[in-house]
Scaffold this active site. Sequence first.
Site, short mmCIF file in Angstrom:
data_model
loop_
_atom_site.label_atom_id
_atom_site.label_comp_id
_atom_site.label_asym_id
_atom_site.label_seq_id
_atom_site.Cartn_x
_atom_site.Cartn_y
_atom_site.Cartn_z
N ARG A 128 -8.50 17.20 5.97
CA ARG A 128 -7.34 16.32 6.07
C ARG A 128 -7.41 15.37 7.27
NH1 ARG A 128 -5.05 21.21 4.19
NH2 ARG A 128 -4.23 20.96 2.06
N LYS A 150 -10.92 0.25 7.85
CA LYS A 150 -10.99 0.29 6.39
C LYS A 150 -12.17 1.16 5.98
CE LYS A 150 -8.94 -3.95 4.59
NZ LYS A 150 -9.23 -5.16 3.79
N GLU A 192 -20.59 -13.24 7.27
CA GLU A 192 -19.34 -12.73 7.85
C GLU A 192 -19.07 -13.36 9.22
OE1 GLU A 192 -17.12 -10.95 6.41
OE2 GLU A 192 -18.06 -9.70 4.87
N LYS A 233 -11.31 -10.06 14.90
CA LYS A 233 -10.85 -9.06 13.95
C LYS A 233 -9.90 -8.08 14.61
CE LYS A 233 -12.11 -6.02 10.20
NZ LYS A 233 -13.16 -5.56 9.28
N GLU A 243 -2.94 -4.34 6.22
CA GLU A 243 -3.07 -5.48 5.31
C GLU A 243 -1.81 -5.73 4.51
OE1 GLU A 243 -6.11 -6.95 1.87
OE2 GLU A 243 -7.06 -5.99 3.59
N ARG A 247 -3.78 -9.81 7.58
CA ARG A 247 -5.12 -9.25 7.50
C ARG A 247 -5.84 -9.65 6.22
NH1 ARG A 247 -7.14 -3.08 9.11
NH2 ARG A 247 -9.32 -3.44 8.59
N ASN A 251 -10.32 -11.56 4.00
CA ASN A 251 -10.98 -11.50 2.70
C ASN A 251 -11.36 -12.88 2.17
OD1 ASN A 251 -10.97 -8.64 2.12
ND2 ASN A 251 -8.75 -8.81 1.98
N HIS A 254 -14.02 -13.22 -0.45
CA HIS A 254 -14.31 -11.89 -0.99
C HIS A 254 -13.81 -11.68 -2.41
CE1 HIS A 254 -15.43 -11.21 3.12
NE2 HIS A 254 -15.70 -9.95 2.91
N HIS A 258 -16.67 -10.09 -4.37
CA HIS A 258 -16.57 -8.75 -4.94
C HIS A 258 -16.75 -8.77 -6.45
CE1 HIS A 258 -14.18 -6.86 -1.34
NE2 HIS A 258 -15.46 -7.03 -1.08
N HIS A 273 -23.95 -7.66 -0.30
CA HIS A 273 -22.57 -8.04 -0.05
C HIS A 273 -22.45 -9.40 0.64
CE1 HIS A 273 -18.34 -7.73 0.95
NE2 HIS A 273 -18.62 -7.87 2.24
#
Length: 376
Positions: A128, A150, A192, A233, A243, A247, A251, A254, A258, A273
Amino acid sequence: MIRHSMSHLTVHVPLDQGRAYDILIGRGLIDRAGARVAALGARAAVIVTDETVAGLYGARLREALEAAGLRSGVVAVAPGEASKSYATYAAVCDGLLAHKVERGDLVVAAGGGVVGDLAGFAAATLRRGVRFVQVPTTLLAQVDSSVGGKTGINSPHGKNLIGAFHQPRLVLADTSTLDTLSAREMRAGYAEVAKYGLIDDAGFFDWCEANWRGIFDGGAARDDAVAACCRAKAGVVVRDEREDGERALLNLGHTFGHALERLTAYDSARLVHGEGVAIGLALAFRFSARLGLCAGQDAGRVANHLAMVGLPTTLQAVPGGCGSAEALLEAMSQDKKVKDGALTFILARGIGQSFIAPGIDGAEVRAFLEDELRAG
């Protein structure tokens, strides 16, 4: 704020509730990792990495940890995006448990974005939640994916759809590891870097145009670029950790990228990527120009710079093709920014002037993609 020392730069991420952490940037940090990790207070620090990085840096990192009195071990996975899967996630969790990782111990993610996302998600869910440290070894991971918490894995339905927000306790970006990257991986990471200028810092994009060769060659320009991206960032993450708003600007490019990764089945031989992001950045600016939001010369400048670095900027550049406009649109429909079934894009009014654009008409996107597929 960026702090300077004789051996490294430091970017502080001032999160609340005792979750603040530092990003250390410089050459040789792997060999000095032991004391930094031990200072977090743990009896064990087990490394999660991929087989390539394990061969390059696994022994050095483990020796550094054990020299500081930490019990260590290594869990290695196959390199590549395909490892961000349910099966590999289960194997990593079982591997960490086999090394007797307890709640007070640390997971050390050593590798690129795939390892960081995968190991971070395992840490977020193991017992956990256990703490973890990022040791990013690619440009892409050092400037982007290792910072901000993330974590996650992919689904057949789309990229990063299973995951958790789980902040690292420390990031050690040893920029000497970039010396062993292929030219392709360096270029992919650079997409990036450029992204941060395109989002909201036109001056940084100007600097990239003038200094990108220095980033590839190493030295001060490389460390400065990593630090600038991490500072940018970190600022966004502190203001919008989960997000809920700003935030999402990170992206930029992206949504397109993606979708391309999904349609190439996350096959890194065809598309990695950062290459998907580069195409996505060029598409986002061309789509913005088509909608009358930004000047066509800005879209051309973005594509020209990325192409000069050696990155792809068109759909035709995807080896083996990327499917139809309808297939691309369907892949985008599983994007994390979809709300009430409507597409949300990050678009731009110019270089350094990106914004969140919700409710974009799917027919408009389809027509744009059809034209892009016919171009060239």
